[in-house]
Design a protein around this motif. Structure first.
Motif, PDB file in Angstrom:
ATOM      1  N   ARG A  42       0.792  -1.292  -0.122  1.00 18.52           N
ATOM      2  CA  ARG A  42       0.161  -0.102  -0.175  1.00 18.52           C
ATOM      3  C   ARG A  42       0.716   1.113  -0.289  1.00 18.52           C
ATOM      4  O   ARG A  42       0.311   2.258  -0.089  1.00 18.52           O
ATOM      5  N   SER A  43       2.048   1.211   0.142  1.00 16.70           N
ATOM      6  CA  SER A  43       3.016   2.445   0.228  1.00 16.70           C
ATOM      7  C   SER A  43       3.292   3.143  -1.074  1.00 16.70           C
ATOM      8  O   SER A  43       3.444   4.335  -1.158  1.00 16.70           O
ATOM      9  N   GLY A  44       3.156   2.307  -2.253  1.00 11.56           N
ATOM     10  CA  GLY A  44       3.446   2.856  -3.491  1.00 11.56           C
ATOM     11  C   GLY A  44       4.851   2.881  -3.560  1.00 11.56           C
ATOM     12  O   GLY A  44       5.462   3.242  -4.821  1.00 11.56           O
ATOM     13  N   SER A 142      -0.674  -6.024  -9.482  1.00 13.07           N
ATOM     14  CA  SER A 142      -1.335  -6.918  -8.416  1.00 13.07           C
ATOM     15  C   SER A 142      -0.886  -6.758  -7.135  1.00 13.07           C
ATOM     16  O   SER A 142       0.274  -6.023  -6.663  1.00 13.07           O
ATOM     17  N   ARG A 143      -1.819  -6.743  -6.259  1.00 14.26           N
ATOM     18  CA  ARG A 143      -1.439  -6.764  -4.747  1.00 14.26           C
ATOM     19  C   ARG A 143      -2.003  -7.926  -4.031  1.00 14.26           C
ATOM     20  O   ARG A 143      -2.791  -8.796  -4.866  1.00 14.26           O
ATOM     21  N   ARG A 144      -1.366  -8.175  -2.872  1.00  8.23           N
ATOM     22  CA  ARG A 144      -1.995  -9.497  -2.255  1.00  8.23           C
ATOM     23  C   ARG A 144      -2.823  -9.115  -1.205  1.00  8.23           C
ATOM     24  O   ARG A 144      -2.980  -7.898  -0.329  1.00  8.23           O
ATOM     25  N   ILE A 145      -3.911  -9.868  -0.942  1.00 12.24           N
ATOM     26  CA  ILE A 145      -4.880  -9.384   0.309  1.00 12.24           C
ATOM     27  C   ILE A 145      -5.312 -10.931   1.051  1.00 12.24           C
ATOM     28  O   ILE A 145      -5.035 -11.910   0.404  1.00 12.24           O
ATOM     29  N   ARG A 157      -2.072   2.048 -11.487  1.00 13.46           N
ATOM     30  CA  ARG A 157      -2.404   2.287 -10.180  1.00 13.46           C
ATOM     31  C   ARG A 157      -1.627   1.670  -9.190  1.00 13.46           C
ATOM     32  O   ARG A 157      -1.774   1.877  -8.008  1.00 13.46           O
ATOM     33  N   VAL A 158      -0.894   0.807  -9.651  1.00 15.52           N
ATOM     34  CA  VAL A 158       0.162   0.108  -8.705  1.00 15.52           C
ATOM     35  C   VAL A 158       1.587   0.662  -8.640  1.00 15.52           C
ATOM     36  O   VAL A 158       2.278   1.110  -7.398  1.00 15.52           O
ATOM     37  N   VAL A 159       2.001   1.363  -9.938  1.00 14.45           N
ATOM     38  CA  VAL A 159       3.444   1.894  -9.713  1.00 14.45           C
ATOM     39  C   VAL A 159       2.876   3.405 -10.252  1.00 14.45           C
ATOM     40  O   VAL A 159       2.288   3.690 -10.993  1.00 14.45           O
TER      41      VAL A 159
END
Length: 367
Positions: A42-44, A142-145, A157-159
């Motif tokens: 979440r920090s970017g 992707s992000r992990r949840i 939206r991720v980078v």
């Protein structure tokens, strides 16, 4: 710490915990895993990428991985996914549009996640394979949840935009920079060692390593007992002594390239997760034990979270010492390290089994 490692390898097996938690623990000790996850996803500042297998790396390195995506787009890698993209281009475009319009979402939440014909062997859906392809070519991130499940959203939206706007280096320039980073992280290594860090082919890496030497970015070196030439990073620090005590993940950079671990530590190590149980030499999920500057043993560990009425126990099911070590000293240090690992995992204590040549000494040390 991540700056010194370059990246964290991801893996889904959690006999102890998710693998990316352990290299951080091995270097920092007990910390808050939720805090780490919040920063990673979440920090970017970090992003998931395909590098040393599935990995999470600083976003500042993103331009250095674009050559991998270009190879995928050109059909030079991931042939099965590339064939899907070619044969069902409209479907893949529709999946991308859905991620763009409704992301973040998991593959299972796609409107058309049906399995493809004949896919019983992998169980992956069309939708999963489509977003996997879009991930490989850099269209989605992707992000992990939750239980380590991937959610997908568009890559921008991720980078951060500032990183995406940076020029794309040539493949050779990117690989040179990655080899330089690998040398800084390793300190010293052969060309093959450095190539493995970011999974560059040795054939591509060798001439680039020579160019880094010519540019003064690497220094040729010899290491007693090594057959191949070594390369030292100019910023490498050679301490007078190493005071370390850590259990290492199978996916820790210290041991993830097994030939290097054998050359450095005379430590033959293979992960036996996929070996049938009767054929395993040491166990299912075995962590090497680093003490000082030596790998002195290994432990087959499991976090049994249902034990002790749900309080959980850390099971040291097999405990093995290397030849020539002081077993009583190793047992005492390992006992303390297992207690610390149990604390990190929020388990109520440690149970030591009877398998292995260090088990008796460890059980005695814990009385």
């Amino acid at each position: 710490m991540v700056g010194r490692l370059g990246l964290l390898q991801l893996d889904s097996v959690q006999a102890v915990c998710r693998s990316h938690y352990l290299p951080v623990y091995s270097r920092l000790g007990v910390y808050d895993r939720d805090h780490l996850d919040a920063w990673l996803w979440r920090s970017g500042e970090m992003f998931e990428t395909w590098s040393h297998e599935a990995s999470i790396a600083p976003v500042d390195l993103e331009p250095l991985f674009r050559w991998l995506k270009a190879r995928a787009r050109a059909g030079r890698t991931w042939a099965g996914l590339a064939a899907l993209a070619e044969n069902r281009a409209e479907y893949v475009d529709a999946v991308l549009a859905e991620v763009r319009d409704h992301g973040p979402l998991t593959a299972g939440k796609l409107s058309d996640p049906r399995p493809r014909d004949g896919s019983w062997w992998d169980g992956r859906s069309d939708g999963k394979r489509a977003v996997d392809w879009l991930f490989r070519i850099g269209e989605v991130g992707s992000r992990r949840i939750g239980n380590f499940e991937r959610t997908y959203e568009t890559f921008d939206r991720v980078v951060p935009a500032e990183v995406l706007a940076r020029p794309t280096p040539t493949e050779a320039d990117a690989q040179r920079d990655l080899l330089d980073i690998a040398a800084r992280c390793h300190g010293i290594g052969t060309a093959v060692d450095l190539a493995d860090y970011f999974r560059i082919s040795p054939r591509d890496a060798r001439p680039l390593v020579a160019e880094l030497v010519d540019a003064g970015r690497l220094v040729p070196a010899t290491v007693e007992g090594w057959r191949d030439p070594a390369f030292l990073h100019p910023e490498a620090v050679r301490p007078r002594a190493v005071k370390a005590r850590a259990l290492l993940s199978p996916f820790d950079p210290v041991v993830w390239f097994r030939p290097r671990a054998e050359r450095l530590f005379d430590f033959h190590y293979r992960i036996e997760i996929y070996v049938p149980e009767p054929d395993r030499q040491y166990g299912y999920y075995v962590l090497p034990f680093l003490l000082g500057d030596r790998l002195v043993g290994r432990v087959d560990v499991k976090a049994d979270r249902k034990a002790n009425g749900g309080a959980g126990r850390l099971l040291a099911r097999g405990v093995f010492a290397e030849d020539g070590v002081d077993r009583e000293q190793v047992a005492g240090e390992l006992s303390a390290e297992l207690d610390r690992l149990a604390l990190f995992l929020d388990l109520d204590g440690v149970d030591v089994g009877r398998r292995g040549n260090l088990a008796a000494a460890l059980r005695s040390a814990r009385r």
